[in-house]
Design an enzyme around this catalytic site. Structure first.
Site, PDB file in Angstrom:
ATOM      1  N   ALA A 113       0.978  -1.092   0.052  1.00 21.95           N
ATOM      2  CA  ALA A 113      -0.031   0.092  -0.019  1.00 21.95           C
ATOM      3  C   ALA A 113       0.922   1.384   0.058  1.00 21.95           C
ATOM      4  O   ALA A 113       2.134   1.132   0.155  1.00 21.95           O
ATOM      5  CB  ALA A 113      -0.957  -0.017   1.126  1.00 21.95           C
ATOM      6  N   LYS A 114       0.314   2.351  -0.179  1.00 24.33           N
ATOM      7  CA  LYS A 114       1.040   3.547  -0.218  1.00 24.33           C
ATOM      8  C   LYS A 114      -0.090   4.869   0.151  1.00 24.33           C
ATOM      9  O   LYS A 114      -1.151   4.511  -0.218  1.00 24.33           O
ATOM     10  CB  LYS A 114       1.769   3.808  -1.374  1.00 24.33           C
ATOM     11  N   GLY A 115       0.531   5.582   0.890  1.00 25.88           N
ATOM     12  CA  GLY A 115      -0.252   7.002   1.145  1.00 25.88           C
ATOM     13  C   GLY A 115       0.387   8.466   0.882  1.00 25.88           C
ATOM     14  O   GLY A 115       1.657   8.255   0.843  1.00 25.88           O
TER      15      GLY A 115
END
Ligand code: GLU
Length: 424
Positions: A113-115
Site C-alpha cells: 500500500a502507499k499513502g
C-alpha cells in the site's frame, strides 16, 4: 479557501507506467496467466480524501490525501505515507504496487500500500502538519489497522508524524494500538534499528553486489544522491565499511571531494543549517544533477523517482547502481543501462531493509516485547542477503537484469498465493 493543485507531471515518466512496463516483462518470462496479470495490474482499493485544515493564520486550506492498497493477498497491506507537492494518484498507485513486490522479494507476510498528501511540509508549521496528519488518520480510520493496513514514514514524514497517527487511531478505538503503524518513536513502541534500516539494507545489498563484481570496498568510491534518512544512512554505513563516499547531494546542490566526504561532519552541518547542505565547506559545490555523472564505482540514487533517464544515462560512469529511492530509474533507461553492462540492485530489493524492520517493529508490538538492536540488525541483514542471493540466482537462471529478476521472484510468490487462495 486555498485548494492545492496537483503538481504538473512535466516530462517525467508516469511512475505507474514505469512500474507496469517492468511488471509486463517479468510476467512474460514467468508465463503468468492473463487472469492473474489482470488482477495484479489493478490496485485492490484506492481512496481519495479531502482534508480541510485551519492554518496558523486562521485561513482554511483544503488538502487532498490518498491511500492506495495494491494487494492484501499476502497479509495486511504495508507502506509509507508521503508528504510532498508531487503526490498524485498515479504516483501513489505505483508506489503501492512497488510495496507489494518489495514485501514479496524479502518474503515478509504483507501486501502493498502507499499513502500521500499533496503538501509542502517545509513551508508548514508543526501545528499545521499535526492537524493534517490527524485529519488524514481520522478520514482513513476504517482502512488502517494492525491486521488491515499498516502505514509507515516515507518522503516528508518521520517518527513524529507516525506518533500522531498512532495517537489519533488509538483514540478513535478507545485503546492504545501501537501495531497500527511502524517507524514510531522508540518510547511508543518503535523498533531499535528502524531509523537506519533502509540505509543499512542499501549498504548490505551494495556490499553483496560488489562481491559479485569483484569490487573491493576498501578501494571503491561512491556517490549518494539525496541526504535524507536513506541517503545519509547509506553514505554513513558504506563509509564505515571502507567505501570512500566522494559526492553527496540534496535539494541545494551536490558536494564533491575526491579525498572522501566526512559524512558525520556533513550531517552535523545539515542539522545546524535548517536541514540543508547549502554552504557545506568541506567539499566543492557542483550542480545537483552532476551527482549522477561523477566517476565512481557505486552510485546510490536515494532521493526520488525518475532521476536516471534515457537522456542522462549515457553520462553515468558507475559500475554499480544501488537504488535507495523508489523508482529512481525510468523504464526507458533500463535497456541502455543493461547494454552498458552496469549492474543495478533495484529499489524493490535494495531499499527493502526499511519495510523489513517495520515488520520486526510490528512483530514486537504484537508480542508486547522489545528486541535488542543486535537482534534486529542480524535478522534484517540475513533477510537482505538471502533476498539478494535469490534475485541474483534468478537473474542468472533467466539471463535477465537484476530488476526483472526481482519482479520475477515477487510476482511468482504473489501469483502462487492467488492460485492457492482462489475464490474469484
Ligand atoms: N516508505 C518505506 C518504503 O518505501 C517504508 C515502508 C514501510 O516500512 O512500511 O519502503
Amino acid at each position: 479557501m486555498g485548494y492545492i493543485e496537483p503538481a504538473p507531471l512535466k516530462d517525467r515518466e508516469n511512475p505507474f507506467e514505469a512500474m507496469m512496463s517492468r511488471f509486463k516483462i517479468a510476467s512474460e518470462y514467468l508465463g503468468l496467466d492473463e487472469e492473474i496479470y489482470n488482477v495484479l495490474k489493478n490496485p485492490t482499493k484506492q481512496v481519495i480524501v479531502s482534508l480541510p485544515i485551519t492554518m496558523d493564520d486562521g485561513s482554511i486550506r483544503v488538502f487532498e490525501g490518498y491511500r492506495v492498497i495494491h494487494s492484501n493477498i499476502l497479509g495486511p497491506s504495508k507502506g509509507g505515507i508521503r508528504f510532498d507537492m508531487g503526490v498524485n494518484l498515479d504516483e501513489v498507485k505505483a508506489l503501492a504496487a512497488w510495496m507489494t513486490w518489495k514485501c514479496a522479494v524479502v518474503d515478509i507476510p504483507y501486501g502493498g500500500a502507499k499513502g500521500g498528501i499533496r503538501c509542502n511540509p517545509r513551508e508548514m508549521s508543526s501545528g499545521e502538519i499535526e492537524r493534517l496528519m490527524r485529519s488524514y488518520t481520522t478520514a482513513l480510520v476504517e482502512i488502517f489497522g494492525p491486521d488491515r493496513d499498516i502505514p509507515a514514514p516515507d518522503m516528508g514524514t518521520g517518527p513524529r508524524e507516525m506518533a500522531w497517527l498512532m495517537d489519533s487511531y488509538s483514540r478513535a478505538n478507545g485503546m492504545t494500538v501501537n501495531a497500527v503503524v511502524t517507524g514510531k518513536p522508540l518510547v511508543l513502541g518503535g523498533s531499535l534499528g528502524r531509523t537506519e534500516a533502509t540505509g543499512r539494507g542499501v549498504m548490505v545489498s551494495a556490499l553483496a553486489a560488489m562481491e559479485k563484481l569483484k569490487i573491493n570496498p576498501y578501494r571503491a568510491t561512491c556517490a549518494v544522491q539525496g541526504f535524507g534518512n536513506v541517503g545519509y544512512w547509506a553514505a554513513r554505513l558504506l563509509s564505515e565499511r571502507g567505501v570512500k563516499v566522494i559526492a553527496i547531494s540534496d535539494l541545494s546542490g551536490a558536494y564533491y571531494n575526491e579525498k572522501g566526504i566526512d559524512i558525520e561532519a556533513a550531517v552535523q552541518y545539515r542539522d545546524n543549517h535548517n536541514g540543508s547542505l547549502d554552504g557545506f565547506p568541506m567539499a566543492d559545490k557542483i550542480p545537483g544533477e552532476e551527482i549522477l555523472h561523477v566517476k565512481v564505482d557505486v552510485l546510490v540514487p536515494a532521493a526520488t523517482e525518475d532521476v536516471i533517464t534515457a537522456q542522462n544515462v549515457d553520462k553515468i560512469q558507475a559500475k554499480l547502481i544501488v537504488e535507495g529511492a523508489n523508482g529512481p530509474t525510468s523504464s526507458k533507461a533500463d535497456k541502455i543501462i543493461a547494454d552498458k553492462g552496469i549492474m543495478v540492485v533495484p529499489d524493490i530489493l535494495a531499499n527493502a531493509g526499511g519495510v523489513t524492520v517495520s515488520y520486526f517493529e510490528w512483530v514486537q508490538n504484537r508480542l508486547g516485547y522489545k528486541w535488542t538492536e543486535e537482534r534486529v540488525n542480524r535478522r534484517s541483514d540475513r533477510i537482505m542477503k538471502d533476498a539478494f542471493n535469490k534475485v541474483y540466482n534468478t537473474s542468472v537462471e533467466y539471463n535477465v537484469p537484476m530488476r526483472i529478476a526481482a519482479y520475477i521472484v515477487a510476482i511468482d510468490k504473489v501469483a502462487k498465493t492467488y492460485k492457492y487462495r482462489g475464490g474469484f
